[in-house]
Scaffold this motif. Structure first.
Motif: not given
Length: 245
Positions: A70-71, A89-94, A134-140, A158-161
């Motif tokens: 979800n996020h 390097t870009v890493t995803a956390h969920f 999708p960008e709207d899934k990125i919480s920060g 315009k993402w949360k940094h």
């Protein structure tokens, strides 16, 4: 045979072994000794067939995992290799459906363009697009405090940094050291001691003899830009100083 080839690829990838290992005569002899029926693939087959197939399989699995989250939080960092190539390097956390925190590296690529905010923003967008996020899934997204990163994320994307806490703390410590003249003098002396031992083989040998049996390692030469460089430089010196006081 398919299971054996899969295990071979995982062995090479997870152990970060060179692909040329499959053509090493001693390795091939070792495998033959285990089972003469096994025929190892050549490096070309490994590179152009087996690896791409397993990568596609692993990527499809991760895309599914990301689609179910979800996020998603991201971390990104730029770094330089020993060959002076610049990477990001870009890493995803969920959190998955088992309520477990999952971290997956999405990309480690050479940045062949200057690290402007516009280029960083474009690269980040291309990475999440490649993984169908999708960008709207990125919480920060967490990065260091570099202005180009902050502008790329907060102003362009315009993402949360979220500033990296470790980097922020490191900057605070560096400022405190810079403002403390007495401590700066001590730190410079520690660095001079470390430099002396790294330029003198006999002195290093004598130091190791004196410290024989001690668990603590000798003085380390560190990168002054490293976040723990000051601590790594002083800790062994303080330990030996107390030990021989």
């Amino acid at each position: 045979m398919k299971a054996i080839l899969r295990a071979l690829v995982l062995f090479l990838v997870r152990g970060m072994h060179p692909l040329s290992m499959v053509e090493d005569e001693h390795f091939r002899a070792f495998v033959k000794a285990i089972d003469p029926r096994i025929t190892l693939p050549c490096r070309k087959t490994l590179t152009h067939s087996l690896l791409p197939e397993m990568y596609a399989e692993a990527k499809a699995k991760l895309v599914t995992e990301l689609s179910l989250a979800n996020h998603i939080a991201l971390t990104a960092d730029c770094w330089t290799s020993l060959t002076n190539a610049s990477y990001m390097t870009v890493t995803a956390h969920f959190i998955n459906d088992q309520l477990k925190m999952v971290s997956r590296v999405l990309s480690t690529l050479v940045l062949e363009v200057s690290h402007t905010s516009e280029n960083i923003a474009a690269h980040l967008k291309s990475v999440i697009a490649d993984w169908d996020v999708p960008e709207d899934k990125i919480s920060g997204i967490v990065t260091d405090n570099a202005s180009n990163f902050k502008r790329a994320i907060a102003n362009i994307l315009k993402w949360k940094h979220i500033p990296c806490f470790a980097h922020t703390l490191s900057l605070a410590v560096k400022d405190a050291i810079h403002d403390n003249r007495e401590f700066s003098v001590i730190l410079n002396k520690c660095r001079n001691i470390v430099t002396f031992f790294h330029h003198s083989g006999p002195a290093t040998l004598k130091l190791n003899q004196l410290c024989s049996g001690r668990k603590s390692r000798g003085p380390e030469r560190t990168n002054t830009a490293g976040r723990n460089s000051a601590l790594a430089t002083q800790h062994p010196i303080l330990v030996y100083g107390v030990y021989y006081y």
